[in-house]
Write an enzyme that holds these catalytic residues in place. Structure first.
Site, mmCIF file in Angstrom:
data_model
loop_
_atom_site.group_PDB
_atom_site.id
_atom_site.type_symbol
_atom_site.label_atom_id
_atom_site.label_comp_id
_atom_site.label_asym_id
_atom_site.label_seq_id
_atom_site.Cartn_x
_atom_site.Cartn_y
_atom_site.Cartn_z
ATOM 1 N N ARG A 64 -12.331 7.694 4.164
ATOM 2 C CA ARG A 64 -12.128 6.409 4.839
ATOM 3 C C ARG A 64 -11.992 6.610 6.346
ATOM 4 O O ARG A 64 -12.283 5.700 7.116
ATOM 5 C CB ARG A 64 -10.842 5.733 4.335
ATOM 6 C CG ARG A 64 -10.934 5.186 2.935
ATOM 7 C CD ARG A 64 -9.673 4.392 2.598
ATOM 8 N NE ARG A 64 -9.243 3.672 3.778
ATOM 9 C CZ ARG A 64 -7.992 3.578 4.207
ATOM 10 N NH1 ARG A 64 -7.021 4.132 3.540
ATOM 11 N NH2 ARG A 64 -7.699 2.907 5.291
ATOM 12 N N CYS A 110 0.848 -1.177 0.000
ATOM 13 C CA CYS A 110 0.000 0.000 0.000
ATOM 14 C C CYS A 110 0.884 1.226 0.000
ATOM 15 O O CYS A 110 2.097 1.119 0.104
ATOM 16 C CB CYS A 110 -0.978 0.001 1.158
ATOM 17 S SG CYS A 110 -0.267 0.576 2.663
ATOM 18 N N ASP A 131 0.102 7.819 12.849
ATOM 19 C CA ASP A 131 -1.068 8.370 12.159
ATOM 20 C C ASP A 131 -1.256 9.870 12.387
ATOM 21 O O ASP A 131 -2.185 10.465 11.838
ATOM 22 C CB ASP A 131 -2.342 7.618 12.594
ATOM 23 C CG ASP A 131 -2.431 6.243 11.959
ATOM 24 O OD1 ASP A 131 -1.607 5.927 11.100
ATOM 25 O OD2 ASP A 131 -3.345 5.481 12.337
HETATM 26 C C1 UD1 Z 1 -2.694 -0.123 12.489
HETATM 27 C C2 UD1 Z 1 -3.663 0.997 12.228
HETATM 28 C C3 UD1 Z 1 -2.969 2.090 11.429
HETATM 29 C C4 UD1 Z 1 -1.691 2.537 12.123
HETATM 30 C C5 UD1 Z 1 -0.805 1.356 12.481
HETATM 31 C C6 UD1 Z 1 0.382 1.735 13.344
HETATM 32 C C7 UD1 Z 1 -5.781 -0.138 12.162
HETATM 33 C C8 UD1 Z 1 -6.943 -0.613 11.347
HETATM 34 N N1 UD1 Z 1 -4.786 0.455 11.492
HETATM 35 O O1 UD1 Z 1 -2.305 -0.659 11.234
HETATM 36 O O2 UD1 Z 1 -3.892 3.183 11.295
HETATM 37 O O3 UD1 Z 1 -0.961 3.401 11.276
HETATM 38 O O4 UD1 Z 1 -1.572 0.369 13.200
HETATM 39 O O5 UD1 Z 1 -0.045 2.348 14.513
HETATM 40 O O6 UD1 Z 1 -5.795 -0.263 13.374
HETATM 41 N N2 UD1 Z 1 4.358 -5.569 10.482
HETATM 42 C C9 UD1 Z 1 5.077 -6.683 10.111
HETATM 43 N N3 UD1 Z 1 4.429 -7.898 10.029
HETATM 44 C C10 UD1 Z 1 3.108 -8.041 10.316
HETATM 45 C C11 UD1 Z 1 2.370 -6.898 10.702
HETATM 46 C C12 UD1 Z 1 3.032 -5.660 10.775
HETATM 47 O O7 UD1 Z 1 6.266 -6.587 9.851
HETATM 48 O O8 UD1 Z 1 2.583 -9.165 10.234
HETATM 49 C C13 UD1 Z 1 5.026 -4.233 10.560
HETATM 50 C C14 UD1 Z 1 4.465 -3.213 9.571
HETATM 51 O O9 UD1 Z 1 5.047 -3.323 8.306
HETATM 52 C C15 UD1 Z 1 4.793 -1.908 10.256
HETATM 53 C C16 UD1 Z 1 4.690 -2.255 11.753
HETATM 54 O O10 UD1 Z 1 4.723 -3.674 11.820
HETATM 55 O O11 UD1 Z 1 6.111 -1.519 9.983
HETATM 56 C C17 UD1 Z 1 3.413 -1.775 12.413
HETATM 57 O O12 UD1 Z 1 2.304 -2.167 11.637
HETATM 58 P P1 UD1 Z 1 0.912 -2.565 12.285
HETATM 59 O O13 UD1 Z 1 0.867 -2.117 13.713
HETATM 60 O O14 UD1 Z 1 0.625 -3.989 12.003
HETATM 61 O O15 UD1 Z 1 -0.104 -1.698 11.444
HETATM 62 P P2 UD1 Z 1 -1.594 -2.073 11.158
HETATM 63 O O16 UD1 Z 1 -2.081 -2.932 12.265
HETATM 64 O O17 UD1 Z 1 -1.723 -2.542 9.757
#
Ligand code: UD1
Length: 420
Positions: free
Chosen positions: A399, A117, A307
């Site tokens: 959104r 994304c 955010d």
């Molecule tokens: C959620 C929020 C988003 C916010 C983000 C960080 C929701 C719906 N969205 O997104 O608005 O910007 O938290 O506060 O709640 N990562 C991995 N592997 C994974 C999952 C994540 O490496 O399986 C990494 C991501 O690339 C990123 C970091 O972890 O660098 C944090 O991401 P994550 O907290 O998972 O973001 P979201 O949950 O998608």
């Protein structure tokens, strides 16, 4: 595609109400899939992402009752299909949140793999690994995560090597119905995770430690119905406060939670704002002054939310002095900087840091929103610019911000939507 036209130069003044938090509403709606009785979710914001989740439930055959106040009653037992199709997942990555609940309650789930994304690669490996540790068989094929298991999920100790918000939420929901104890380590501490845990507890789950980095869950055999009101949106709260500070304004935000935005309030005070708060309100008064530049580094809660980074970047564009904004959560989350430079901002990106020297006035220009929070920052930049700023691709903003132009108009902003 709709556009927003903003005539800058007005100080924001007035009062607005903060909506329910999108990032709590989405996992709480997903959690309703775990219950064998209806779950009613209240204080849902009117947002495209919420509509997308409701549409996803519709695709799965889940019956919903929605009243005029946007309270949604979810009847998960009516489910017919256990698939989240690509058409919906591609518009909203948070659709991945149905993976844990579907698997835990119905033993099977197919969820399209979210693609890359605009703000980085955003993998979901930690969601998958956590569910595998609980005994799920998972294959990724034809662009889908296909998960199944023979019996119940088994409680497990799961260590997240990166703090992930939706990853923690997915595993927490799965663990609530698993057999035995689960321990989630290096779990996300975000208020939205806590809100989800509180809703699950209301449904009969046994959870301790939410809000810390170690969450303990004793799995139960069934979860029952409940009614739950989603917490206020801390990012929306921060966005309006920053917009007011950047314009030298004076506003009150109501129906919010000052206790979950310490990191934001401290930076607003550093920027020169007079900030006061009570249990559910915050006032901010710049006494007509120009803000001072701030420096910050984003990190998981309770540190500065990623955010809100773009919105503070907009404030720095017109603030007095030099500010350094460092993004540590997502790569590639500075697209708004390039747009602000087109409006005359003096900013440069060095690695993961945006360094700015504030100018006294931005100049209007046509700009393009690239993601949800970047769009909000461009709206703030438009409020600060001389002339009419046209913000294109504002579907991103719909959104995540309920009635943004109406709320800004209430605060005196000159902003209007032009349908395409
Ligand atoms: C959620 C929020 C988003 C916010 C983000 C960080 C929701 C719906 N969205 O997104 O608005 O910007 O938290 O506060 O709640 N990562 C991995 N592997 C994974 C999952 C994540 O490496 O399986 C990494 C991501 O690339 C990123 C970091 O972890 O660098 C944090 O991401 P994550 O907290 O998972 O973001 P979201 O949950 O998608």
């Amino acid at each position: 595609m709709d556009k927003l036209i903003i005539t800058g130069g007005t100080r924001l003044e007035g009062e607005i109400r903060i909506s329910g938090a999108k990032n709590a509403a989405l996992p709480i709606l997903a959690a309703a899939l775990l219950a064998d009785e209806p779950v009613t979710v209240c204080n849902l914001p009117h947002l495209h992402d919420i509509t997308t989740m409701i549409e996803l439930f519709g695709c799965m055959g889940v019956e919903l009752l929605i009243d005029e106040k946007m309270n949604v009653e979810v009847h998960a037992s009516t489910i017919k299909h256990l698939t989240a199709p690509y058409e919906l997942v591609k518009t909203m990555r948070a659709s991945i949140l149905v993976l844990g609940p579907l698997l835990a309650r119905f033993g099977r789930a197919e969820v399209a793999l979210p693609g890359g994304c605009a703000i980085g690669s955003r993998p979901v490996d930690l969601h998958i690994r956590g569910l595998e540790a609980m005994g799920a068989d998972i294959v990724v094929e034809d662009g889908y995560i296909k998960a199944s298991m023979k019996d119940r999920l088994k409680g497990a100790r799961i260590f997240f090597d990166t703090v992930t918000v939706t990853g923690t939420e997915n595993i927490l929901m799965a663990a609530a119905l698993a057999d035995g104890e689960s321990i989630l380590e290096n779990a996300a501490r975000e208020p939205e995770v806590v809100d989800l845990a509180e809703c699950l507890i209301r449904m009969g789950a046994k959870i301790e430690g939410h809000g810390t980095d170690t969450i303990r869950v004793q799995g139960v055999e069934r979860l029952h119905g409940c009614s739950y009101s989603v917490l206020p949106d801390r990012i929306e709260t921060g966005t309006y406060l920053i917009a007011a500070a950047a314009t030298g304004g004076k506003i009150k935000v109501k129906d919010t939670r000052p206790d979950i935005i310490d990191s934001i309030l401290i930076k607003l005070q550093e920027a020169g704002a007079d900030v006061q708060w009570g249990d559910d309100w915050i006032t901010l008064d710049m006494h007509g002054k120009r803000p001072k530049a701030i420096s910050l580094k984003t990190a998981p809660y309770p540190a500065m939310p990623t955010d809100i980074q773009a919105q503070f970047t907009a404030l720095n564009a017109v603030a007095e002095g030099t500010g350094k904004i460092t993004e540590t959560v997502f790569e590639n989350r500075f697209m708004h900087v390039l747009e602000m430079k087109r409006m005359g901002a003096q900013m440069d990106i060095e690695g993961n840091t945006a360094i700015s020297t504030g100018v006294t006035n931005l100049k209007a220009a046509p700009v393009m929103a690239t993601d949800l929070r970047a769009s909000a920052s461009l709206v703030i930049a438009g409020l600060l610019a001389e002339g009419d700023t046209v913000v294109d691709r504002i579907y991103h903003i719909d959104r995540g911000y309920e009635c943004i132009e109406e709320k800004l108009q209430l605060l005196g902003a000159k902003i209007r939507r032009v349908p395409s």
